[in-house]
Write an enzyme that holds these catalytic residues in place. Structure first.
Site, PDB file in Angstrom:
ATOM      1  N   GLU A 149     185.262 -32.321  68.689  1.00 42.10           N
ATOM      2  CA  GLU A 149     185.097 -32.800  70.058  1.00 42.10           C
ATOM      3  C   GLU A 149     186.331 -32.444  70.877  1.00 42.10           C
ATOM      4  OE1 GLU A 149     182.019 -36.150  70.271  1.00 42.10           O
ATOM      5  OE2 GLU A 149     183.955 -37.061  69.936  1.00 42.10           O
ATOM      6  N   GLY A 177     182.909 -36.562  78.295  1.00 35.94           N
ATOM      7  CA  GLY A 177     182.651 -37.366  79.485  1.00 35.94           C
ATOM      8  C   GLY A 177     183.044 -36.681  80.787  1.00 35.94           C
ATOM      9  N   GLU A 206     188.871 -41.292  71.767  1.00 40.78           N
ATOM     10  CA  GLU A 206     189.177 -42.489  72.562  1.00 40.78           C
ATOM     11  C   GLU A 206     189.936 -43.509  71.717  1.00 40.78           C
ATOM     12  OE1 GLU A 206     185.169 -43.112  73.880  1.00 40.78           O
ATOM     13  OE2 GLU A 206     185.342 -41.326  75.133  1.00 40.78           O
ATOM     14  N   HIS A 244     187.545 -41.196  66.615  1.00 37.62           N
ATOM     15  CA  HIS A 244     187.116 -40.658  67.907  1.00 37.62           C
ATOM     16  C   HIS A 244     188.345 -40.521  68.811  1.00 37.62           C
ATOM     17  CE1 HIS A 244     185.284 -40.411  71.862  1.00 37.62           C
ATOM     18  NE2 HIS A 244     184.203 -39.977  71.241  1.00 37.62           N
ATOM     19  N   SER A 250     180.058 -33.620  76.350  1.00 39.35           N
ATOM     20  CA  SER A 250     179.123 -33.272  77.427  1.00 39.35           C
ATOM     21  C   SER A 250     177.876 -32.533  76.945  1.00 39.35           C
ATOM     22  CB  SER A 250     179.836 -32.465  78.517  1.00 39.35           C
ATOM     23  OG  SER A 250     180.850 -33.264  79.110  1.00 39.35           O
ATOM     24  N   ASN A 294     176.474 -41.714  70.381  1.00 42.18           N
ATOM     25  CA  ASN A 294     177.615 -42.637  70.400  1.00 42.18           C
ATOM     26  C   ASN A 294     177.527 -43.437  71.697  1.00 42.18           C
ATOM     27  OD1 ASN A 294     180.093 -43.888  70.456  1.00 42.18           O
ATOM     28  ND2 ASN A 294     181.291 -42.004  70.700  1.00 42.18           N
ATOM     29  N   LYS A 350     179.242 -45.948  72.633  1.00 38.46           N
ATOM     30  CA  LYS A 350     180.542 -46.475  73.080  1.00 38.46           C
ATOM     31  C   LYS A 350     180.402 -47.945  73.513  1.00 38.46           C
ATOM     32  CE  LYS A 350     181.771 -41.791  74.221  1.00 38.46           C
ATOM     33  NZ  LYS A 350     182.558 -40.853  75.011  1.00 38.46           N
TER      34      LYS A 350
HETATM   35  P1  PGA Z   1     180.022 -37.295  76.050  1.00 37.15           P
HETATM   36  O1  PGA Z   1     180.804 -38.012  74.856  1.00 37.15           O
HETATM   37  O2  PGA Z   1     178.753 -36.717  75.474  1.00 37.15           O
HETATM   38  O3  PGA Z   1     179.741 -38.382  77.048  1.00 37.15           O
HETATM   39  O4  PGA Z   1     180.914 -36.225  76.585  1.00 37.15           O
HETATM   40  C1  PGA Z   1     180.820 -37.464  73.555  1.00 37.15           C
HETATM   41  C2  PGA Z   1     181.628 -38.346  72.639  1.00 37.15           C
HETATM   42  O5  PGA Z   1     182.623 -38.928  73.083  1.00 37.15           O
HETATM   43  O6  PGA Z   1     181.311 -38.491  71.437  1.00 37.15           O
END
Ligand code: PGA
Length: 261
Positions: free
Chosen positions: A168, A174, A98, A96, A214, A10, A12
């Protein structure tokens, strides 16, 4: 029941078209495991079409990061399932955290978007997961249950079979704080049990549940060796070719054959 591993990157809000093409040109050369691991990259909308073209016949597939549920019309700024499909996407990330957090997505909008994706033969990757406050208040399973119930309300077993779920935990996204393999497995097994209750053991046994938050090369194989973890949704570590390639390789190595689980 065989569940093929799925590793999705992803990206983003990262990568210009030029940067996207640089990255996938490297991935095409370095990723060797597409027979055993399904590999997907999810660039921003603007880079979808050229990324998909560059990846033709590479075994690496392309996904979008969101869609709107209507096909067309007066919806300024929105992009439909048909449009991303035309651009070469086969997958789409939906709900997601976010998007839930910054763009007010709800289980109801997740439901509509997932239906629209399926109607257009796209594979939806539907995200669920609890915040840190919810985990600390012992509400993890309540939150996940509500997200599954709302997100998949009025879905048939046949529709559910085509869905991918991504667990998630928001506190792991992140932040560098990965869920332990045991924490992730506990949530994945719970999700599978809930889906089994709602849609039957056949559906729950074949549906893939990805872990996200992560994921890095160093923690991939241990996560993937858990019986109910069928792949990963990778954010930050999917932005560079060496790291993402290593994640795919470690996933293939970490996955024990299903009959051993
Ligand atoms: P990350 O994000 O691997 O940077 O923690 C995962 C995601 O948001 O799908």
């Amino acid at each position: 029941m065989e569940r093929k591993l799925l590793i999705a990157g992803n990206w983003k809000l990262n990568k210009t078209i030029r940067e996207a093409l640089e990255l996938v040109t490297l991935l095409k050369r370095s990723i060797r495991e597409t027979q055993t691991v399904e590999v997907v990259v999810c660039p921003p909308f603007t880079a979808l079409s050229e990324t998909a073209e560059t990846l033709l016949e590479s075994g690496i597939q392309v996904g979008a990061q969101d869609i709107f549920w209507e096909e067309k019309g007066a919806f300024t700024g929105e992009v439909s399932a048909t449009l991303i499909k035309e651009a070469g996407a086969a997958f789409v990330i939906i709900g997601h955290s976010e998007r839930r957090q910054y763009f007010h997505e709800t289980d109801e909008t997740v439901n509509k978007k997932t239906k629209a994706a399926l109607k257009n033969c796209l594979t939806p990757i539907v995200c669920v997961g609890e915040t840190l406050a919810e985990r600390e208040a012992d509400k993890t399973f309540l939150v996940i249950t509500a997200q599954l119930k709302g997100g998949f309300a009025n879905f048939s077993a046949d529709e559910m079979k085509k869905v991918v779920v991504a667990y998630e935990p928001v506190w792991a996204i992140g932040t560098g704080k990965v869920a332990t393999p045991a924490q992730a497995e506990e949530a994945h097994a719970f999700i599978r049990k809930e889906l089994s209750k709602a849609f039957g053991s056949d559906v729950a046994g074949t549906l893939r549940i990805l872990y996200g938050g992560s994921v890095k090369p160093e923690n991939t194989s241990e996560l993937m060796s858990q019986p109910d973890i069928d792949g990963a949704l990778v954010g930050g570590a999917s932005l560079e070719a060496p790291g993402f390639t290593e994640i795919v390789r470690n996933a293939a190595l970490g996955r024990r054959p299903i009959e051993e689980l």
